[in-house]
Design a protein around this motif. Structure first.
Motif, mmCIF file in Angstrom:
data_model
loop_
_atom_site.group_PDB
_atom_site.id
_atom_site.type_symbol
_atom_site.label_atom_id
_atom_site.label_comp_id
_atom_site.label_asym_id
_atom_site.label_seq_id
_atom_site.Cartn_x
_atom_site.Cartn_y
_atom_site.Cartn_z
ATOM 1 N N ARG A 160 88.423 -47.657 -12.135
ATOM 2 C CA ARG A 160 89.366 -47.249 -11.098
ATOM 3 C C ARG A 160 88.616 -46.702 -9.880
ATOM 4 O O ARG A 160 89.062 -46.859 -8.735
ATOM 5 C CB ARG A 160 90.334 -46.202 -11.633
ATOM 6 N N LEU A 161 87.488 -46.035 -10.135
ATOM 7 C CA LEU A 161 86.684 -45.510 -9.031
ATOM 8 C C LEU A 161 85.965 -46.618 -8.275
ATOM 9 O O LEU A 161 85.733 -46.509 -7.070
ATOM 10 C CB LEU A 161 85.660 -44.498 -9.564
ATOM 11 N N ASP A 162 85.600 -47.683 -9.003
ATOM 12 C CA ASP A 162 84.885 -48.811 -8.393
ATOM 13 C C ASP A 162 85.342 -50.090 -9.088
ATOM 14 O O ASP A 162 84.942 -50.374 -10.213
ATOM 15 C CB ASP A 162 83.377 -48.622 -8.543
ATOM 16 N N GLN A 163 86.193 -50.851 -8.401
ATOM 17 C CA GLN A 163 86.788 -52.046 -8.997
ATOM 18 C C GLN A 163 85.774 -53.124 -9.339
ATOM 19 O O GLN A 163 86.066 -54.044 -10.114
ATOM 20 C CB GLN A 163 87.846 -52.624 -8.049
ATOM 21 N N SER A 164 84.572 -53.033 -8.782
ATOM 22 C CA SER A 164 83.565 -54.066 -9.053
ATOM 23 C C SER A 164 82.864 -53.867 -10.401
ATOM 24 O O SER A 164 82.140 -54.749 -10.864
ATOM 25 C CB SER A 164 82.516 -54.077 -7.942
ATOM 26 N N ILE A 165 83.071 -52.714 -11.020
ATOM 27 C CA ILE A 165 82.415 -52.425 -12.300
ATOM 28 C C ILE A 165 82.959 -53.321 -13.399
ATOM 29 O O ILE A 165 84.163 -53.520 -13.523
ATOM 30 C CB ILE A 165 82.597 -50.934 -12.676
ATOM 31 N N HIS A 166 82.038 -53.853 -14.204
ATOM 32 C CA HIS A 166 82.418 -54.681 -15.348
ATOM 33 C C HIS A 166 82.322 -53.842 -16.617
ATOM 34 O O HIS A 166 81.333 -53.148 -16.835
ATOM 35 C CB HIS A 166 81.500 -55.900 -15.460
ATOM 36 N N ILE A 167 83.339 -53.936 -17.441
ATOM 37 C CA ILE A 167 83.345 -53.221 -18.716
ATOM 38 C C ILE A 167 83.099 -54.210 -19.845
ATOM 39 O O ILE A 167 83.801 -55.218 -19.967
ATOM 40 C CB ILE A 167 84.688 -52.497 -18.952
ATOM 41 N N HIS A 168 82.106 -53.909 -20.641
ATOM 42 C CA HIS A 168 81.791 -54.727 -21.818
ATOM 43 C C HIS A 168 81.934 -53.842 -23.048
ATOM 44 O O HIS A 168 81.437 -52.711 -23.069
ATOM 45 C CB HIS A 168 80.366 -55.274 -21.730
ATOM 46 N N MET A 169 82.608 -54.341 -24.074
ATOM 47 C CA MET A 169 82.795 -53.546 -25.284
ATOM 48 C C MET A 169 82.139 -54.224 -26.487
ATOM 49 O O MET A 169 82.350 -55.409 -26.741
ATOM 50 C CB MET A 169 84.279 -53.319 -25.580
ATOM 51 N N VAL A 170 81.344 -53.445 -27.209
ATOM 52 C CA VAL A 170 80.743 -53.881 -28.464
ATOM 53 C C VAL A 170 81.683 -53.449 -29.588
ATOM 54 O O VAL A 170 82.026 -52.274 -29.696
ATOM 55 C CB VAL A 170 79.349 -53.249 -28.658
ATOM 56 N N VAL A 171 82.099 -54.405 -30.415
ATOM 57 C CA VAL A 171 83.123 -54.132 -31.428
ATOM 58 C C VAL A 171 82.562 -54.350 -32.833
ATOM 59 O O VAL A 171 82.629 -55.448 -33.378
ATOM 60 C CB VAL A 171 84.364 -55.023 -31.220
ATOM 61 N N PRO A 172 82.004 -53.303 -33.440
ATOM 62 C CA PRO A 172 81.507 -53.438 -34.815
ATOM 63 C C PRO A 172 82.624 -53.388 -35.856
ATOM 64 O O PRO A 172 82.488 -53.930 -36.956
ATOM 65 C CB PRO A 172 80.557 -52.248 -34.968
ATOM 66 N N ASP A 173 83.721 -52.715 -35.534
ATOM 67 C CA ASP A 173 84.881 -52.605 -36.427
ATOM 68 C C ASP A 173 86.132 -52.452 -35.591
ATOM 69 O O ASP A 173 86.078 -51.950 -34.465
ATOM 70 C CB ASP A 173 84.754 -51.396 -37.362
ATOM 71 N N LEU A 174 87.272 -52.855 -36.156
ATOM 72 C CA LEU A 174 88.541 -52.632 -35.485
ATOM 73 C C LEU A 174 89.052 -51.238 -35.826
ATOM 74 O O LEU A 174 88.908 -50.779 -36.962
ATOM 75 C CB LEU A 174 89.565 -53.685 -35.901
#
Length: 400
Positions: free
Chosen positions: A136-150
């Motif tokens: 929200r502070l910087d719309q250009s930021i990409h978020i990547h999530m590592v998902v080892p478990d749900l």
């Protein structure tokens, strides 16, 4: 590229303190995973900042400290920034989120890079909330999530209180809204993509992370009859069935070595009094657990393929076991690639007798070629450098 990693990692020098203050179990497997992830990113030529809200349990049920202020051993040697938070159950996630947001705000304001990314280790609401705040502070930021478990399958203990289940359901609903803001994913099984509603967003499937330094240099000179298990002592993971299977093995030279903590701790301690072949070490540092596994002859993961959650699970335990070069007894879970079938001693069915027979077969297996194949699995796409390179590839692709 500037990368901020939001995670729950703690450095090795803090292991003893965490073990001493923990009343249930220490998240050693998750910590090893994060350690290797960090090591991989440091080799990618990116500007990496690591901010951690350590994955310790809540006060008063699982950890001694009401407030986490840092560690007794002093400042970080690995440039990890640990946030301070209130650790009271029910409030700690709010406190963790607020502390993480401050670090995210600093990252966004101080970074002068054109390309910025926030990587979130595991679907943990405070991590995701802080990452989405950064976007929200910087719309250009990409978020990547590592998902080892749900998240809905992270606590399989029978002792989960109805109040916990109620708040967990609310937390998962909130998390679903946050995950919608994630740009890319690293998943441990292909089935996770549907459950997380990934859609057309890019993702990679990597079942774990290994380290070449963990691979044994040579095979042990002598084989014995030592069986070992390291991990959470919960019934859903099959620990009780493992003990029952071992008791069916009529061999006084065979021994079973167990380390870890959880709801079955009293049961394990009681069986040690009845059968002196069973040795329980309690909650031990990761180094001690690795030593127990390396010195054994057969390693067992008794988690069965008998529930929906197995589609969304790849036990890191299996990779750690295989890396020792020892025989491994384990079930083929739906989330595991078929290539692992030839590396494991798989029980014929879900009965305790079949598990006992698989352990017997593994104890008498002298096939050194199998050991070599087991270790070989750690020499390809699972290396921490290769995994981090794949993630950075996703991030670079999103920014162009």
């Amino acid at each position: 590229m500037d990368i901020l990693l939001l995670c729950g990692y703690f450095e090795s020098k803090y292991q003893e303190e965490i073990s001493r203050k923990t009343k249930t179990w220490v998240e050693n497997a998750a910590n090893t995973f994060q350690k290797r992830l960090i090591a991989g990113f440091k080799e990618q030529g990116v500007n990496l900042k690591v901010v951690s809200a350590p994955l310790i349990g809540p006060w008063p049920t699982a950890y001694d400290d009401i407030v986490f202020r840092g560690f007794e051993a002093g400042e970080s040697a690995e440039n990890v920034q640990y946030v301070r938070f209130n650790n009271i159950w029910g409030y700690r996630n709010i406190s963790r989120t607020a502390a993480l947001k401050k670090r995210v705000r600093d990252f966004v304001r101080k970074s002068e890079a054109k390309e910025k990314a926030i990587i979130v280790y595991c679907p943990h609401t405070p991590f995701l909330e802080a990452a989405v705040y950064g976007k929200r502070l910087d719309q250009s930021i990409h978020i990547h999530m590592v998902v080892p478990d749900l998240p809905q399958y992270m606590n399989l203990s029978k002792k989960a209180h109805p109040i916990y289940d109620f708040f967990k359901s609310i937390d998962i609903q909130k998390m679903d809204r946050l995950i919608a803001q994630v740009n890319s994913f690293m998943l441990l099984t292909k089935y996770m993509a549907d459950k997380l509603h990934v859609g057309k967003r890019p993702y990679i499937v990597v079942e774990g992370i290994t380290d070449v330094k963990s691979i044994p240099c040579a095979e042990k000179k002598e084989r014995g009859k030592s069986v070992a298990y390291a991990g959470k002592l919960v019934e859903a993971f099959g620990v009780k069935r493992l003990i029952e299977a071992f008791e069916m093995i009529d061999d006084q030279e065979a021994t079973l070595h167990i380390c870890g903590g959880g709801e079955l701790k009293p049961y394990v301690e009681e069986t040690c009094k009845i059968d002196n072949r069973i040795r329980y070490y309690g909650v031990v540092p990761a180094e001690k657990a690795n030593e127990i596994l390396q010195n054994a002859d057969v390693l067992v993961n008794p988690r069965q393929n008998d529930d929906e959650y197995t589609k969304y699970s790849f036990p890191s335990k299996n990779i750690e076991y295989l890396m020792t070069g020892n025989a491994v007894v384990a079930y083929m879970l739906d989330g595991m690639p078929d290539e692992y079938r030839g590396l494991l001693q798989v029980p014929g069915n879900n009965s305790v007798a079949a598990l006992a027979e698989a352990i017997r077969a593994a104890l008498t297996d002298e096939n050194s070629e199998q050991r070599k194949r087991q270790v070989q699995i750690s020499r390809t796409h699972l290396y921490y450098t290769a995994v981090a390179e794949q993630i950075c590839g996703l991030l670079n692709g999103l920014s162009h």
